[in-house]
Design a protein around this motif. Structure first.
Motif, PDB file in Angstrom:
ATOM      1  N   ALA A  93       0.832  -1.209   0.000  1.00 22.17           N
ATOM      2  CA  ALA A  93       0.000   0.000   0.000  1.00 22.17           C
ATOM      3  C   ALA A  93       0.863   1.254   0.000  1.00 22.17           C
ATOM      4  O   ALA A  93       0.627   2.194  -0.777  1.00 22.17           O
ATOM      5  CB  ALA A  93      -0.929  -0.012   1.214  1.00 22.17           C
ATOM      6  N   PHE A  94       1.871   1.282   0.854  1.00 23.35           N
ATOM      7  CA  PHE A  94       2.737   2.458   0.926  1.00 23.35           C
ATOM      8  C   PHE A  94       3.556   2.627  -0.350  1.00 23.35           C
ATOM      9  O   PHE A  94       3.811   3.756  -0.791  1.00 23.35           O
ATOM     10  CB  PHE A  94       3.666   2.357   2.142  1.00 23.35           C
ATOM     11  N   SER A  95       3.941   1.524  -0.966  1.00 20.81           N
ATOM     12  CA  SER A  95       4.706   1.607  -2.217  1.00 20.81           C
ATOM     13  C   SER A  95       3.868   2.153  -3.355  1.00 20.81           C
ATOM     14  O   SER A  95       4.361   2.934  -4.183  1.00 20.81           O
ATOM     15  CB  SER A  95       5.256   0.223  -2.590  1.00 20.81           C
ATOM     16  N   THR A  96       2.599   1.763  -3.413  1.00 20.53           N
ATOM     17  CA  THR A  96       1.731   2.295  -4.464  1.00 20.53           C
ATOM     18  C   THR A  96       1.486   3.790  -4.270  1.00 20.53           C
ATOM     19  O   THR A  96       1.369   4.544  -5.235  1.00 20.53           O
ATOM     20  CB  THR A  96       0.386   1.553  -4.509  1.00 20.53           C
ATOM     21  N   ILE A  97       1.416   4.236  -3.013  1.00 24.16           N
ATOM     22  CA  ILE A  97       1.270   5.666  -2.741  1.00 24.16           C
ATOM     23  C   ILE A  97       2.521   6.413  -3.192  1.00 24.16           C
ATOM     24  O   ILE A  97       2.447   7.468  -3.829  1.00 24.16           O
ATOM     25  CB  ILE A  97       1.000   5.904  -1.244  1.00 24.16           C
ATOM     26  N   LEU A  98       3.687   5.854  -2.887  1.00 21.28           N
ATOM     27  CA  LEU A  98       4.946   6.479  -3.299  1.00 21.28           C
ATOM     28  C   LEU A  98       5.069   6.527  -4.819  1.00 21.28           C
ATOM     29  O   LEU A  98       5.530   7.524  -5.390  1.00 21.28           O
ATOM     30  CB  LEU A  98       6.125   5.708  -2.699  1.00 21.28           C
ATOM     31  N   GLY A  99       4.660   5.456  -5.486  1.00 22.32           N
ATOM     32  CA  GLY A  99       4.778   5.408  -6.939  1.00 22.32           C
ATOM     33  C   GLY A  99       3.914   6.434  -7.640  1.00 22.32           C
ATOM     34  O   GLY A  99       4.246   6.895  -8.741  1.00 22.32           O
ATOM     35  N   GLY A 100       2.802   6.816  -7.010  1.00 28.27           N
ATOM     36  CA  GLY A 100       1.927   7.801  -7.616  1.00 28.27           C
ATOM     37  C   GLY A 100       2.548   9.181  -7.741  1.00 28.27           C
ATOM     38  O   GLY A 100       2.055  10.021  -8.509  1.00 28.27           O
ATOM     39  N   MET A 101       3.633   9.437  -7.005  1.00 27.04           N
ATOM     40  CA  MET A 101       4.293  10.749  -7.051  1.00 27.04           C
ATOM     41  C   MET A 101       5.089  10.972  -8.330  1.00 27.04           C
ATOM     42  O   MET A 101       5.491  12.101  -8.619  1.00 27.04           O
ATOM     43  CB  MET A 101       5.262  10.900  -5.871  1.00 27.04           C
ATOM     44  N   THR A 102       5.340   9.948  -9.092  1.00 23.08           N
ATOM     45  CA  THR A 102       6.351  10.035 -10.148  1.00 23.08           C
ATOM     46  C   THR A 102       5.851  10.639 -11.457  1.00 23.08           C
ATOM     47  O   THR A 102       6.659  11.061 -12.279  1.00 23.08           O
ATOM     48  CB  THR A 102       6.921   8.634 -10.434  1.00 23.08           C
ATOM     49  N   THR A 103       4.543  10.663 -11.684  1.00 23.69           N
ATOM     50  CA  THR A 103       4.004  11.231 -12.931  1.00 23.69           C
ATOM     51  C   THR A 103       2.817  12.133 -12.616  1.00 23.69           C
ATOM     52  O   THR A 103       2.244  12.066 -11.528  1.00 23.69           O
ATOM     53  CB  THR A 103       3.537  10.132 -13.911  1.00 23.69           C
ATOM     54  N   ALA A 122      10.389   7.878  -4.153  1.00 22.67           N
ATOM     55  CA  ALA A 122       9.799   6.544  -4.260  1.00 22.67           C
ATOM     56  C   ALA A 122      10.867   5.460  -4.145  1.00 22.67           C
ATOM     57  O   ALA A 122      10.669   4.447  -3.455  1.00 22.67           O
ATOM     58  CB  ALA A 122       9.053   6.407  -5.585  1.00 22.67           C
ATOM     59  N   ALA A 123      12.009   5.658  -4.792  1.00 23.37           N
ATOM     60  CA  ALA A 123      13.085   4.652  -4.726  1.00 23.37           C
ATOM     61  C   ALA A 123      13.612   4.506  -3.310  1.00 23.37           C
ATOM     62  O   ALA A 123      13.804   3.385  -2.816  1.00 23.37           O
ATOM     63  CB  ALA A 123      14.205   5.036  -5.684  1.00 23.37           C
ATOM     64  N   ALA A 124      13.835   5.643  -2.645  1.00 24.08           N
ATOM     65  CA  ALA A 124      14.317   5.577  -1.262  1.00 24.08           C
ATOM     66  C   ALA A 124      13.276   4.944  -0.354  1.00 24.08           C
ATOM     67  O   ALA A 124      13.606   4.122   0.522  1.00 24.08           O
ATOM     68  CB  ALA A 124      14.669   6.981  -0.776  1.00 24.08           C
TER      69      ALA A 124
END
Length: 622
Positions: A140-150, A185-187
Motif C-alpha cells: 500500500a505504501f509503495s503504491t502511494i509512493l509510486g503515484g508521485m512520479t508522474t 519513491a526509490a528511497a
C-alpha cells in the motif's frame, strides 16, 4: 482583514473541521463549502460549477476509466505473473512486489493498482509464511509512493499542475514530477523492503491463514425436525468436536447471547452461531440438522411477499415481476456451475454496499449465494450477519457459484482476495488496454495533446474496442472524488481572489519561517503531510496550493518548488487508515488497528522529508 477574508477563513476552517470530523463524506463537505461561498457572494453563482469543466477533473475521470481497462482485461495480471519470482525469498519477493506496485501506480490510479495486487500479496504471504499485513502495508505504501512520479499517478499531482497553469507559467508536464518523485519513491521502497516491513505488526487474525483456510463464523437455525432440539450446548459440542467446529453464541427470541452456558438447552427456532472450517460446514449442518439462517430468511420474505401479492394483486404486480426475475437470475447462476466455492472479498472505498446489509441488497435472491462471515478490522464479526451494515475495508466470506461471486464483486466494487481465476483474462484486450494507455500517456507527455484531450480519446478508444464496456464506463469513475475536485476548485479560487491565501502565507512567514525560503518550503511540505494524514489528499492539495503560491510570491522566489512540496506532502499519508484509500483497503485484510500505521509510517515520512527537501532545492531552484 477584510470581510471577504474573514468569511473565507471561517468557511475554510469549518471545511477542514468537517473533514477531520469524518461523519460526512468528503464530497458532501466540499459541496457544503462551495454552497457557503456562493451564498456569501465569494463565488459568483454563474461560476459555482465551473470546477467541473476543469481539465484536472476531466483527466482524473479518464484515468480512472483507463485503469479499469487495465484491471478487467488481465493486463496487470499477466505483468505480475511475468515479473514476480515464483520461488524467491522474502527480500526478493517483497522488493519485486513493491517495485511493481510503485511502477503501476505511476501510470494508473494507485487504488486500482493496489486492488489488483492485493490477491498476489495475500497469496505470497502464505507462501513466505508471513502475516498478510506484512506484505499488504508495504504494498500500500509503495503504491502511494509510486503515484508521485508522474502527473497522472495521483489526483494531487493533477491539482498542483493546474494551479501552476494559473500562475501564467504553464502546467507541469507529464514527467516533471519524475526527478523528485522517483528519488523519494526509490528511497521509500528501498527502506520498506530492507527494514520497514519488519516494523509492521504481524497480525494473524485475518488473511488466508486466519480467516479463509481455518475458521469462519456462520449462523444456522434449529428446525422442528432437528435432532438437537432440546439438547444442551454441552452435548451438541461433543457431537461436533471431531468435526473441528464449535458453537460460540446463539440468538434466542431475537436476543443475542454471547458465550452461552454449556447447560443451556436449544429450542426450535433458535439460531446458533457456529465457528467451523470451510470444509466442515456441510458436515456440521447435516449432523445437527440445521439450515443456514440467510436461506430461511429469504424464503420467509418471499413467502410473505407472495401472500401480500395475493391480497393486493394490482399493487404488487411489478414487485412480483422483479422478484421473479431476481429469483430466476439466481437459479440460472446456481445451475451454471455444478460446484460451490468459498471466496474472501474485501469491500473497496466507494462500494455500493457501504451502509447496507445482506438483507438490504437481497443477496441470496439476486445472486444465489450466501454471506457466511464478516470480518472487520481483522476480527470476526459476532453480530447478526444479515443485518450488519458493510463498511469500507470489511472482509466478506461468500459461498456460492464462482460466476455469481464474480458478478457480485464486479457489481459492488469488491476485490477478490483468495481467488483470482474469476477475472477471466483476454490476451487481445490486455494488449489493447496497454496500447491505449501507452498512447494516451505518450501524447500527453510529448505535448502532442493536452492531457485531458489525450486521455478522453483513450477512453473513447476503450469504449470502441470494449476493453471497458460502455455500460461500465461510468461505474469505473470514483464520483465522490470528481465532485470533491469540482466543488473545491472554485473555493480555492475564492481564497486567491480575496487575498486570503496571501494573508495566510504572510502569517506563516512572519511567525514561523521568519522570512527564510528554505524554512518556508519545509513548512509547506510538513503542513501538507500533516493535513493529508487527516483528510482527503485531493482536498489537501486544493487547500494548500494557493497558500504555497502566495508564500513563494511573498518570498520573491519561484513557486515551482513550493507546488512540488504540496504534491509530495499531499501524497504522503502513512500515519492513519483514513489518510489514503489504500490505507483503508488493507485495514481489514491486514488485521490492523488504527495505531498500527504509525510504526512504519513515522520513519517513512521522516525519510520522505529528508530526501525530498534537498531534491526539491536541486531540481527546482528557489
Amino acid at each position: 482583514m477584510t470581510n471577504d477574508q474573514l468569511l473565507i477563513l471561517l468557511i475554510l476552517f469549518a471545511t477542514v473541521g468537517l473533514f477531520l470530523w469524518g461523519r460526512w463524506r468528503h464530497d458532501m463537505v466540499a459541496i457544503c463549502s462551495l454552497a457557503a461561498c456562493v451564498l456569501t457572494g465569494l463565488v459568483p453563482s454563474g461560476d459555482a460549477f465551473i470546477g467541473f469543466s476543469h481539465p484536472a477533473v476531466v483527466t482524473v475521470a479518464c484515468v480512472l476509466v483507463l485503469s479499469r481497462g487495465l484491471q478487467t482485461s488481465g493486463a496487470v495480471d499477466a505483468l505480475s505473473r511475468a515479473v514476480l519470482p515464483a520461488r524467491a525469498g522474502v527480500f526478493l519477493s517483497m522488493a519485486t512486489l513493491c517495485a511493481l506496485g510503485a511502477v503501476l501506480s505511476g501510470f494508473m490510479n494507485n487504488v486500482g493498482a493496489m486492488a489488483l495486487l492485493m490477491p498476489v500479496a495475500v497469496q505470497l504471504a502464505g507462501r513466505l509464511n508471513l502475516a498478510p499485513g506484512q506484505l499488504l502495508m508495504p504494498l500500500a505504501f509503495s503504491t502511494i509512493l509510486g503515484g508521485m512520479t508522474t502527473m497522472i499517478g495521483t489526483p494531487p499531482n493533477l491539482i498542483v499542475s493546474s494551479f501552476r497553469d494559473q500562475t501564467g507559467t504553464g502546467s507541469f508536464a507529464m514527467f516533471d514530477f519524475l526527478p523528485v518523485g522517483l528519488a523519494v519513491a526509490a528511497a521509500g521502497v528501498g527502506f520498506i523492503t530492507l527494514i520497514g516491513w519488519r516494523l509492521v505488526p504481524a497480525r494473524k487474525q485475518s488473511g488466508v491463514k486466519g480467516f479463509e483456510s481455518e475458521a469462519y463464523i456462520t449462523e444456522a437455525r434449529v428446525l422442528e425436525n432437528s435432532k438437537i432440539a432440546g439438547m444442551s450446548l454441552r452435548d451438541i459440542d461433543k457431537m461436533i468436536d471431531e468435526i473441528d467446529a464449535q458453537i460460540i453464541g446463539m440468538v434466542h427470541n431475537d436476543v443475542r447471547i454471547m458465550a452461552p452456558s454449556a447447560w443451556r438447552r436449544v429450542r426450535v427456532g433458535d439460531i446458533l452461531v457456529i465457528e467451523a472450517e470451510a470444509k466442515s460446514l456441510a458436515v456440521v449442518l447435516s449432523t445437527l440438522g440445521l439450515e443456514l439462517e440467510e436461506a430461511i430468511e429469504q424464503e420467509e420474505a418471499e413467502s410473505d411477499k407472495a401472500n401480500n401479492a395475493a391480497d393486493n394483486p394490482e399493487n404488487d404486480t411489478k414487485d412480483d415481476a422483479d422478484g421473479a426475475i431476481n429469483k430466476s437470475k439466481a437459479q440460472d447462476q446456481a445451475k451454471s456451475s455444478d460446484h460451490t466455492v468459498f471466496m474472501e472479498l474485501s469491500v473497496l472505498p466507494g462500494s455500493p454496499l457501504l451502509g447496507r446489509s445482506a438483507t438490504d441488497i437481497m443477496l441470496r435472491t439476486r445472486y444465489g449465494m450466501n454471506l457466511l462471515a464478516v470480518s472487520r478490522y481483522g476480527k470476526p464479526s459476532l453480530s447478526r450477519l444479515r443485518s450488519r451494515p458493510f463498511r469500507s475495508g470489511d472482509l466478506l466470506l461468500m459461498q456460492g457459484p464462482p460466476e455469481a461471486i464474480s458478478e457480485f464483486a464486479s457489481d459492488n466494487n469488491c476485490v477478490l482476495l483468495a481467488k483470482r481465476e474469476l477475472r477471466i483474462p483476454s490476451k487481445r484486450k490486455a494488449w489493447e488496454a496497454g496500447i491505449i494507455m501507452t498512447l494516451a500517456v505518450g501524447a500527453a507527455a510529448f505535448g502532442l495533446l493536452p492531457a485531458a484531450i489525450s486521455f478522453s480519446l483513450g477512453v473513447l478508444a476503450s469504449m470502441v474496442l470494449r476493453t471497458v464496456p460502455p455500460r461500465s464506463v461510468y461505474n469505473a469513475i470514483d464520483w465522490p472524488v470528481i465532485v470533491l475536485l469540482g466543488a473545491l476548485i472554485p473555493v480555492a479560487g475564492a481564497m486567491e481572489s480575496s487575498g486570503t491565501a496571501d494573508l495566510m502565507a504572510r502569517f506563516l512567514l512572519d511567525n514561523m519561517a521568519q522570512g527564510n525560503a528554505v524554512f518556508g518550503l519545509t513548512l509547506i511540505l510538513v503542513t501538507s503531510m500533516f493535513l493529508s494524514d487527516l483528510m482527503n489528499n485531493t482536498a489537501t492539495a486544493a487547500v494548500m496550493c494557493p497558500i504555497a503560491i502566495a508564500t513563494a510570491a511573498a518570498l520573491d522566489v519561484s513557486s515551482d518548488p513550493f507546488l512540488m512540496a504540496v504534491a509530495i506532502g499531499a501524497s504522503c499519508a502513512f500515519l492513519t487508515p483514513i489518510g489514503h484509500q489504500n490505507n483503508t483497503l488493507i485495514l481489514g485484510p491486514g488485521g490492523f488497528g488504527f495505531g498500527d500505521y504509525w510504526k512504519l509510517g513515522i520513519p517513512l515520512e521522516l525519510l520522505v522529508i529528508g530526501i525530498s527537501l534537498p531534491m526539491l532545492l536541486w531540481v527546482w531552484p528557489l
